[in-house]
Motif scaffolding. Structure first.
Motif, PDB file in Angstrom:
ATOM      1  N   GLN A   1      -3.736  -6.769  11.909  1.00  0.00           N
ATOM      2  CA  GLN A   1      -4.530  -7.400  10.662  1.00  0.00           C
ATOM      3  C   GLN A   1      -5.491  -8.220  11.565  1.00  0.00           C
ATOM      4  O   GLN A   1      -5.165  -9.551  11.714  1.00  0.00           O
ATOM      5  CB  GLN A   1      -3.815  -8.057   9.794  1.00  0.00           C
ATOM      6  CG  GLN A   1      -2.692  -7.386   9.223  1.00  0.00           C
ATOM      7  CD  GLN A   1      -3.259  -6.106   8.175  1.00  0.00           C
ATOM      8  OE1 GLN A   1      -4.203  -6.377   7.672  1.00  0.00           O
ATOM      9  NE2 GLN A   1      -2.321  -5.221   7.936  1.00  0.00           N
TER      10      GLN A   1
ATOM     11  N   GLU B   1      -2.019   7.194  12.871  1.00  0.00           N
ATOM     12  CA  GLU B   1      -3.246   7.147  11.940  1.00  0.00           C
ATOM     13  C   GLU B   1      -3.628   8.425  11.084  1.00  0.00           C
ATOM     14  O   GLU B   1      -4.021   8.397  10.120  1.00  0.00           O
ATOM     15  CB  GLU B   1      -4.325   6.709  12.695  1.00  0.00           C
ATOM     16  CG  GLU B   1      -4.327   5.004  13.140  1.00  0.00           C
ATOM     17  CD  GLU B   1      -5.830   4.621  13.547  1.00  0.00           C
ATOM     18  OE1 GLU B   1      -6.692   5.370  13.709  1.00  0.00           O
ATOM     19  OE2 GLU B   1      -5.675   3.453  13.523  1.00  0.00           O
TER      20      GLU B   1
ATOM     21  N   TYR C   1       0.950  -1.230  -0.048  1.00  0.00           N
ATOM     22  CA  TYR C   1       0.042   0.077   0.023  1.00  0.00           C
ATOM     23  C   TYR C   1       0.987   1.242   0.053  1.00  0.00           C
ATOM     24  O   TYR C   1       1.879   1.187   0.435  1.00  0.00           O
ATOM     25  CB  TYR C   1      -0.893   0.072   1.325  1.00  0.00           C
ATOM     26  CG  TYR C   1      -2.205  -1.148   1.144  1.00  0.00           C
ATOM     27  CD1 TYR C   1      -3.009  -1.066   0.441  1.00  0.00           C
ATOM     28  CD2 TYR C   1      -2.078  -2.026   2.085  1.00  0.00           C
ATOM     29  CE1 TYR C   1      -3.924  -1.865   0.307  1.00  0.00           C
ATOM     30  CE2 TYR C   1      -3.109  -3.093   1.967  1.00  0.00           C
ATOM     31  CZ  TYR C   1      -4.033  -2.937   1.174  1.00  0.00           C
ATOM     32  OH  TYR C   1      -4.954  -3.952   1.137  1.00  0.00           O
TER      33      TYR C   1
ATOM     34  N   ARG D   1     -11.670  -4.742  15.638  1.00  0.00           N
ATOM     35  CA  ARG D   1     -11.220  -3.894  14.430  1.00  0.00           C
ATOM     36  C   ARG D   1     -10.127  -3.065  14.932  1.00  0.00           C
ATOM     37  O   ARG D   1      -9.335  -2.630  14.018  1.00  0.00           O
ATOM     38  CB  ARG D   1     -12.581  -3.080  13.894  1.00  0.00           C
ATOM     39  CG  ARG D   1     -11.961  -2.425  12.522  1.00  0.00           C
ATOM     40  CD  ARG D   1     -11.940  -3.358  11.401  1.00  0.00           C
ATOM     41  NE  ARG D   1     -11.379  -2.746  10.302  1.00  0.00           N
ATOM     42  CZ  ARG D   1     -10.002  -2.707   9.996  1.00  0.00           C
ATOM     43  NH1 ARG D   1      -8.950  -3.156  11.073  1.00  0.00           N
ATOM     44  NH2 ARG D   1      -9.559  -2.222   9.098  1.00  0.00           N
TER      45      ARG D   1
ATOM     46  N   THR E   1      -2.255   4.814   3.211  1.00  0.00           N
ATOM     47  CA  THR E   1      -3.032   3.677   3.398  1.00  0.00           C
ATOM     48  C   THR E   1      -2.164   2.946   4.753  1.00  0.00           C
ATOM     49  O   THR E   1      -3.116   2.328   5.489  1.00  0.00           O
ATOM     50  CB  THR E   1      -3.288   2.621   2.379  1.00  0.00           C
ATOM     51  OG1 THR E   1      -3.536   3.471   1.345  1.00  0.00           O
ATOM     52  CG2 THR E   1      -4.154   1.751   2.673  1.00  0.00           C
TER      53      THR E   1
ATOM     54  N   ILE F   1      -3.186   4.025   8.040  1.00  0.00           N
ATOM     55  CA  ILE F   1      -4.549   3.779   8.649  1.00  0.00           C
ATOM     56  C   ILE F   1      -4.585   2.291   9.012  1.00  0.00           C
ATOM     57  O   ILE F   1      -5.152   1.670   9.888  1.00  0.00           O
ATOM     58  CB  ILE F   1      -5.640   4.115   7.687  1.00  0.00           C
ATOM     59  CG1 ILE F   1      -5.542   5.873   7.208  1.00  0.00           C
ATOM     60  CG2 ILE F   1      -7.212   3.800   8.244  1.00  0.00           C
ATOM     61  CD1 ILE F   1      -6.061   6.732   8.489  1.00  0.00           C
ATOM     62  N   GLN F   2      -4.111   1.469   7.760  1.00  0.00           N
ATOM     63  CA  GLN F   2      -4.344   0.168   7.877  1.00  0.00           C
ATOM     64  C   GLN F   2      -3.285  -0.846   8.163  1.00  0.00           C
ATOM     65  O   GLN F   2      -3.470  -1.973   8.452  1.00  0.00           O
ATOM     66  CB  GLN F   2      -4.746  -0.256   6.341  1.00  0.00           C
ATOM     67  CG  GLN F   2      -6.136   0.508   5.706  1.00  0.00           C
ATOM     68  CD  GLN F   2      -7.257  -0.469   6.371  1.00  0.00           C
ATOM     69  OE1 GLN F   2      -7.435  -1.354   7.028  1.00  0.00           O
ATOM     70  NE2 GLN F   2      -8.406   0.345   5.818  1.00  0.00           N
TER      71      GLN F   2
ATOM     72  N   LYS G   1       3.718  -1.265  11.442  1.00  0.00           N
ATOM     73  CA  LYS G   1       3.300  -0.223  10.759  1.00  0.00           C
ATOM     74  C   LYS G   1       4.535   0.737  10.407  1.00  0.00           C
ATOM     75  O   LYS G   1       4.562   1.151   9.305  1.00  0.00           O
ATOM     76  CB  LYS G   1       2.249   0.493  11.547  1.00  0.00           C
ATOM     77  CG  LYS G   1       1.721   1.443  10.764  1.00  0.00           C
ATOM     78  CD  LYS G   1       0.387   2.335  11.721  1.00  0.00           C
ATOM     79  CE  LYS G   1      -0.770   1.570  11.424  1.00  0.00           C
ATOM     80  NZ  LYS G   1      -1.901   2.623  12.055  1.00  0.00           N
TER      81      LYS G   1
END
Ligand SMILES: *Cc1c(COP(=O)(O)O)cnc(C)c1O
Length: 425
Positions: free
Chosen positions: A15, A287, A3, A22, A7, A10-11, A67
């Motif tokens: 996982q 984030e 990504y 979430r 992205t 955030i993501q 991350k």
């Protein structure tokens, strides 16, 4: 799937599986349960992956490390309790008593103390170099026992931009890795691995957290340095670790060798781990890193231009200004922006600087930089107050130097506060 950085902010990292939270949960547990001793035994032998004690690894911390690893484009990463411990572990993972480090002279004061005072007591020597020197001059700093080169991509507080490719070439021609502290630029503005750096460190306390809530650090390894090609220099990575059942890190872990050793051996022994609570807070900061950093840079550039044209300002140093000596390096390595921190000198020397800081209303005086709120520090009357003007200049701190960390308030309000305070000068 790879990504883009927005992205990943955030993501990236966490996982969740089916039915799992979430949002990254805080695994507020020192320990983890297993059903059989065999399973637990395999973890201790580093034969199976899994959690057993939060000093070594914790799922919340690992998700945040992942991350940051993805943002930097690295192979493996670990969180540490602070930026200081990130530097400490990054260096001592490959240096021991009798070894030597080449370090840029204009680095964070905590880093020069760690290398020049504390690690010196542990038998590791450092040579400080002027990073703007030509390669022939920098060559002279290397010794047969040199094991690493250390520098900041953008230095705190001087704002000096590193010629990363020059430093990577130098380090590699001597068979040692380049470690870059990328705290100020962040991977949003610069990814040092793309220019040849091998290892990146961070004080996540700054822009990554961004809210001035959690002290923390991170080490990311690119996985690119070939430890086996210089096996004689790095026996800790390339020969059996008797304190870990004879594991040879490079053999067993390949591109993750450096981080696995730092976790399994140094974190085990030194214990500078990050708390899951702080990792959770850092993750909230991450984030929005991709939104905040560009705004910090945009505001800082406007403020720098305003100061540069102000009759009550003697000088401004910000690598985003065309007048800066570092403008071209900044354009090459961080074309989207440098950082939100700049320095300048109001008219009237040390007295003028004190009158200026005292007159500020919104912008506060704090020993911190790189968070959402604008703040200033006047080293001559704060961090370096024991020195007289002559000693200050010797230490590379001008008596009138104000370090201004431009926040993400409306830039008109920031400038209005600066304007009314400059009138007091
Ligand atoms: C603040 C800082 C550090 C030290 O980090 P802490 O989280 O305060 O321990 C290291 N390097 C740079 C560039 C910094 O700005």
């Amino acid at each position: 799937m790879s990504y883009k950085k927005e992205t990943i902010c955030i993501q990236g990292g966490w996982q969740p599986g089916n039915g799992e939270a979430r949002v990254l949960p805080i695994y507020q547990s020192t320990t983890f349960k297993y059903s059989t001793s065999e399973e637990m035994g395999k973890l201790f032998d580093l034969e199976a992956e899994g959690y057993f004690y939060s000093r070594l690894q914790n799922p919340t911390c690992d998700a945040v490390a992942q991350k940051i690893c993805d943002l930097e484009g690295g192979a493996a990463a670990m969180l540490t309790s602070s930026g200081q411990s990130a530097t400490m572990l990054a260096v001592t993972n490959i240096c021991e008593a009798g070894d030597h480090v080449v370090c840029a002279a204009k680095v964070y004061g905590g880093t020069s103390n760690l290398l020049g005072v504390t690690l010196k007591r542990f038998g590791v020597e450092v040579t400080l170099v002027d990073q703007d020197d030509p390669e022939e001059e920098l060559e002279k700093a290397f010794q047969p026992n040199t094991k690493a080169v250390f520098a900041e991509t953008v230095s705190n507080p001087a704002g000096v931009v590193l010629d990363i490719e020059k430093f990577a070439r130098l380090a590699h021609s001597h068979g040692v890795p380049l470690i870059c502290d990328n705290t100020f630029a962040t991977p949003i503005n610069c990814r040092p691995f793309e220019f040849g750096a091998d290892i990146v460190t961070h004080s996540t306390t700054k822009y990554m957290d961004g809210h001035a809530m959690a002290v923390g650090g991170c080490i990311v390894d690119s996985g690119n340095f070939d430890w086996n090609a210089h096996a004689d220099k790095y026996p800790g990575l390339t020969t059996p670790d008797e304190s870990y059942h004879g594991v040879v890190y490079t053999e067993r872990f390949g591109k993750k060798a450096y981080i696995t050793k730092a976790t399994a051996q140094l974190m085990r022994d030194m214990g500078a781990c990050q708390s899951p609570q702080n990792a959770f807070l850092t993750n909230i900061g991450l984030e929005t890193l991709h939104l905040r950093v560009p705004r910090h840079c945009e505001n800082a550039l406007k403020v720098a231009k305003y100061l540069e044209n102000h009759e009550k300002v003697e000088w401004v140093e910000y690598a985003g200004l065309e007048s800066s000596k570092y403008y071209e390096l900044a354009q090459k390595y961080m074309p989207d922006g440098v950082c939100g921190v700049l320095s300048f000198g109001p008219k009237g020397g040390k007295e003028g600087a004190m009158r200026f800081t005292n007159a500020l209303k919104m912008i506060s005086i704090v020993t911190h930089v790189a968070d959402a709120r604008s703040c200033v520090l006047h080293p001559a009357s704060h961090t370096h107050r024991q020195l007289n003007d002559e000693q200050l200049i010797e230490a590379g701190v001008l008596p009138d130097l104000i370090r201004l960390s431009v926040g993400i308030e409306n830039v008109d309000d920031i400038i209005a506060d600066l304007e009314q305070a400059l009138q007091a000068v």
